[in-house]
Design a protein around this motif. Sequence first.
Motif, PDB file in Angstrom:
ATOM      1  N   ILE A  17       0.857  -1.188   0.000  1.00 31.74           N
ATOM      2  CA  ILE A  17       0.000   0.000   0.000  1.00 31.74           C
ATOM      3  C   ILE A  17       0.898   1.245   0.000  1.00 31.74           C
ATOM      4  O   ILE A  17       1.800   1.354   0.819  1.00 31.74           O
ATOM      5  CB  ILE A  17      -0.878   0.012   1.273  1.00 31.74           C
ATOM      6  CG1 ILE A  17      -1.848  -1.174   1.277  1.00 31.74           C
ATOM      7  CG2 ILE A  17      -1.599   1.337   1.439  1.00 31.74           C
ATOM      8  CD1 ILE A  17      -3.060  -1.001   0.427  1.00 31.74           C
ATOM      9  N   ARG A  18       0.647   2.163  -0.919  1.00 32.71           N
ATOM     10  CA  ARG A  18       1.391   3.428  -0.929  1.00 32.71           C
ATOM     11  C   ARG A  18       0.419   4.580  -0.748  1.00 32.71           C
ATOM     12  O   ARG A  18      -0.657   4.592  -1.330  1.00 32.71           O
ATOM     13  CB  ARG A  18       2.166   3.580  -2.238  1.00 32.71           C
ATOM     14  CG  ARG A  18       3.542   2.921  -2.197  1.00 32.71           C
ATOM     15  CD  ARG A  18       4.487   3.532  -3.240  1.00 32.71           C
ATOM     16  NE  ARG A  18       3.799   3.810  -4.479  1.00 32.71           N
ATOM     17  CZ  ARG A  18       3.636   2.910  -5.458  1.00 32.71           C
ATOM     18  NH1 ARG A  18       4.125   1.709  -5.320  1.00 32.71           N
ATOM     19  NH2 ARG A  18       2.990   3.239  -6.554  1.00 32.71           N
ATOM     20  N   LEU A  19       0.843   5.554   0.068  1.00 28.63           N
ATOM     21  CA  LEU A  19      -0.035   6.698   0.311  1.00 28.63           C
ATOM     22  C   LEU A  19       0.215   7.794  -0.715  1.00 28.63           C
ATOM     23  O   LEU A  19       1.328   7.939  -1.223  1.00 28.63           O
ATOM     24  CB  LEU A  19       0.225   7.252   1.717  1.00 28.63           C
ATOM     25  CG  LEU A  19      -0.192   6.334   2.870  1.00 28.63           C
ATOM     26  CD1 LEU A  19       0.236   6.940   4.198  1.00 28.63           C
ATOM     27  CD2 LEU A  19      -1.688   6.103   2.867  1.00 28.63           C
ATOM     28  N   LEU A  20      -0.822   8.584  -1.000  1.00 31.37           N
ATOM     29  CA  LEU A  20      -0.667   9.754  -1.854  1.00 31.37           C
ATOM     30  C   LEU A  20       0.172  10.780  -1.111  1.00 31.37           C
ATOM     31  O   LEU A  20       0.158  10.829   0.124  1.00 31.37           O
ATOM     32  CB  LEU A  20      -2.044  10.345  -2.188  1.00 31.37           C
ATOM     33  CG  LEU A  20      -2.935   9.492  -3.083  1.00 31.37           C
ATOM     34  CD1 LEU A  20      -4.341  10.070  -3.122  1.00 31.37           C
ATOM     35  CD2 LEU A  20      -2.357   9.399  -4.484  1.00 31.37           C
ATOM     36  N   GLU A  21       0.874  11.623  -1.839  1.00 30.28           N
ATOM     37  CA  GLU A  21       1.761  12.581  -1.187  1.00 30.28           C
ATOM     38  C   GLU A  21       1.025  13.579  -0.299  1.00 30.28           C
ATOM     39  O   GLU A  21       1.527  14.026   0.709  1.00 30.28           O
ATOM     40  CB  GLU A  21       2.592  13.330  -2.237  1.00 30.28           C
ATOM     41  CG  GLU A  21       3.947  12.676  -2.436  1.00 30.28           C
ATOM     42  CD  GLU A  21       4.718  13.311  -3.560  1.00 30.28           C
ATOM     43  OE1 GLU A  21       4.612  14.543  -3.709  1.00 30.28           O
ATOM     44  OE2 GLU A  21       5.405  12.572  -4.284  1.00 30.28           O
ATOM     45  N   ASN A  22      -0.214  13.906  -0.680  1.00 34.44           N
ATOM     46  CA  ASN A  22      -0.970  14.854   0.135  1.00 34.44           C
ATOM     47  C   ASN A  22      -1.606  14.187   1.361  1.00 34.44           C
ATOM     48  O   ASN A  22      -2.358  14.816   2.081  1.00 34.44           O
ATOM     49  CB  ASN A  22      -2.043  15.544  -0.711  1.00 34.44           C
ATOM     50  CG  ASN A  22      -3.065  14.563  -1.246  1.00 34.44           C
ATOM     51  OD1 ASN A  22      -3.070  13.390  -0.882  1.00 34.44           O
ATOM     52  ND2 ASN A  22      -3.944  15.032  -2.106  1.00 34.44           N
ATOM     53  N   GLN A  23      -1.295  12.904   1.569  1.00 30.39           N
ATOM     54  CA  GLN A  23      -1.766  12.143   2.738  1.00 30.39           C
ATOM     55  C   GLN A  23      -3.288  12.037   2.819  1.00 30.39           C
ATOM     56  O   GLN A  23      -3.852  11.793   3.873  1.00 30.39           O
ATOM     57  CB  GLN A  23      -1.241  12.754   4.033  1.00 30.39           C
ATOM     58  CG  GLN A  23       0.268  12.712   4.123  1.00 30.39           C
ATOM     59  CD  GLN A  23       0.766  12.931   5.514  1.00 30.39           C
ATOM     60  OE1 GLN A  23       0.165  13.680   6.278  1.00 30.39           O
ATOM     61  NE2 GLN A  23       1.853  12.288   5.877  1.00 30.39           N
ATOM     62  N   CYS A  24      -3.968  12.250   1.690  1.00 33.04           N
ATOM     63  CA  CYS A  24      -5.427  12.202   1.718  1.00 33.04           C
ATOM     64  C   CYS A  24      -5.973  10.822   1.399  1.00 33.04           C
ATOM     65  O   CYS A  24      -7.164  10.582   1.515  1.00 33.04           O
ATOM     66  CB  CYS A  24      -6.012  13.207   0.737  1.00 33.04           C
ATOM     67  SG  CYS A  24      -6.086  14.824   1.475  1.00 33.04           S
ATOM     68  N   GLY A  25      -5.111   9.947   0.968  1.00 32.72           N
ATOM     69  CA  GLY A  25      -5.639   8.641   0.624  1.00 32.72           C
ATOM     70  C   GLY A  25      -4.552   7.724   0.123  1.00 32.72           C
ATOM     71  O   GLY A  25      -3.364   8.059   0.157  1.00 32.72           O
ATOM     72  N   VAL A  26      -4.987   6.567  -0.356  1.00 30.76           N
ATOM     73  CA  VAL A  26      -4.064   5.557  -0.840  1.00 30.76           C
ATOM     74  C   VAL A  26      -3.930   5.705  -2.346  1.00 30.76           C
ATOM     75  O   VAL A  26      -4.901   5.999  -3.043  1.00 30.76           O
ATOM     76  CB  VAL A  26      -4.610   4.156  -0.474  1.00 30.76           C
ATOM     77  CG1 VAL A  26      -3.909   3.070  -1.253  1.00 30.76           C
ATOM     78  CG2 VAL A  26      -4.458   3.919   1.020  1.00 30.76           C
ATOM     79  N   ASP A  27      -2.699   5.550  -2.836  1.00 33.03           N
ATOM     80  CA  ASP A  27      -2.447   5.632  -4.272  1.00 33.03           C
ATOM     81  C   ASP A  27      -2.926   4.336  -4.929  1.00 33.03           C
ATOM     82  O   ASP A  27      -2.278   3.304  -4.819  1.00 33.03           O
ATOM     83  CB  ASP A  27      -0.948   5.835  -4.500  1.00 33.03           C
ATOM     84  CG  ASP A  27      -0.625   6.081  -5.955  1.00 33.03           C
ATOM     85  OD1 ASP A  27      -1.539   5.960  -6.793  1.00 33.03           O
ATOM     86  OD2 ASP A  27       0.535   6.402  -6.248  1.00 33.03           O
ATOM     87  N   SER A  28      -4.074   4.402  -5.591  1.00 37.14           N
ATOM     88  CA  SER A  28      -4.676   3.168  -6.126  1.00 37.14           C
ATOM     89  C   SER A  28      -4.435   3.031  -7.623  1.00 37.14           C
ATOM     90  O   SER A  28      -4.911   2.095  -8.246  1.00 37.14           O
ATOM     91  CB  SER A  28      -6.175   3.178  -5.846  1.00 37.14           C
ATOM     92  OG  SER A  28      -6.765   4.293  -6.481  1.00 37.14           O
TER      93      SER A  28
END
Lengths: 249, 330
Positions: A17-28
């Motif tokens: 699982i990788r997070l989006l840089e803006n910490q708003c969600g998961v990079d899907s």
Amino acid sequence: MDILVCVKSVLDYEAPIRLLENQCGVDSRLMKSVINPYDEIAVEEAVRLKESGHAHEVVAVTIGPKKAQSQLRHAMAMGVDRGILVVCEGYVDSDLAARALAVVCAQEACDLILMGKQAVDSNANQTGQLLAAKLNIPQACFASKIDVNRGFAIVEREVDGGVETVKVTLPAVITADLKLNSPRRPDLGSIIKAKKRLLKIVGIDDLGIDIKAKTKIIRMIPPSWQRRGQQLQSVQELVNVLRQEANVI
Amino acid sequence: MGNLLVFLEHEQGSLSKSSLSLFSAAKMLRSAWKKDTMIGTCFGQGSEAAASNALDYGFDLCLFSEQSVFDRYLSIPYSLGLLQICKEEGCDVVLGAASSTGKDLFPRVALGLSAGLASDIVEINDDGSLRRFMYSGNVLADMEVCSQCRVVTIRSSAFPAADKKRINGDKREIRLVVETSGKSEVVSFTRSQNGRPDLLSAERIVSGGRGLGSIEDFEGQIFPLADEIGAAIGASRAAVDSGFAPNDWQVGLTGKIVSPELYIGVGISGAVQHLTGIRDAKIIVAINDDEEAPIFKVSDYGLVGNLFDIVPELVKELKGSVETKAVNMD
């Protein structure tokens, strides 16, 4: 008896699982979606109940994005008769999911509602219970064994400290725990046959419910694991630190 | 501004281990969300005694009901009871433990209040947002509940045990208009782990992983070590899937979340979903022959080597010393 089995499309839980840089969600973006593994167990149980003559029809329903059709097709390949997709591209919390499912349940007039005890993305463990409350029917959560009889079910539940056996009158909501069964892997023939089964698509706006979620995720961060990580050289050394330093033996 | 209702679990009057953490969380939540009165409640036989005990931890009021409808936990009567209390006492926040009872119960309470539910919270942030794990332990998320009424369950192992601090609180018996629905009943209950401590309340846990290789070796290595130190036995998902251990021994996000003083992981590589389940252990010891195993990075002490040499030696070294401690504990 007719069974409604609720499934959720989740990101592949075996991939990192990788997070989006803006910490708003998961990079899907690069991730595939799969059926929530607990829901897959519920599907298997529903299909087995049909195969053993306890159920007449098994219908699978999901609330989610348009591409969640694949997870319904997977359920059909496992033996589900038809599917319903309630399209919602936005954030769906357990409460919204349960209220949407309640509308579908009322339309389908099923005797038993099965789903996984929780989804592996939200880890909320709420939807089944919320749905049972909304429909004002009993629930049996964390099921490890289900025996269906005329008008009632005997369910073994995995609870803290042991196993509890409950009797619930039908209709009821039963949520599946890991131990309930091992889901089948559908063969190619079943996968092809599943493509021909009926899949109804409706919009969440058409259900006549308030589509506002009651919860909001503000940010996501990676967890940290802070431990001293001290490598020891011998059993003797381990016993010493446990006795003297950590004082746990 | 409304009041805060805390649901307390107990067994025949003695409060559950989770209650002490619940008291701490309740105080944090009261100050973060500026709630007026903190009300505790417990149901069933012995709940009067449990209510008296709970008063020692700073509740303004403790309500109890020993009505027979609450003899065994069932989601319908318990949720109806809590909803009635919320209405009569003006509570718009309900708090409980994310135990199997709490997980079963609180969604029904939330629905009755048209409230959002934040489940399995591990932290209450200063800004009033709530922190919890998502994606099988790979992500920590801060969330808000936007509804007027709010329901929260906490992972008790993530909160400290509260100290006693009695204020001028009072206990009161209540009569709840809850009829047996007849729609569900408890038939029986079978306790697990014959003779060994329960995983959830154990002070010590020895867990085995895939590295044990077979059910015989799982039993041959893990059982003697666990019994030597009076520990509960756990297993990784991989060990359960391989058939080395029963499902209800599984420690991890999809199994049991544990919080012992000492956790010894033997032959466990350390998948994130397993690590999430042991995050709240005080001391983590890892024994594995692969020095690259992720579990070493999150352990306090690690021993790299063949577990079939290490474990028997450890059992031998520990003989004697622990018996003294066992006597002290009695």
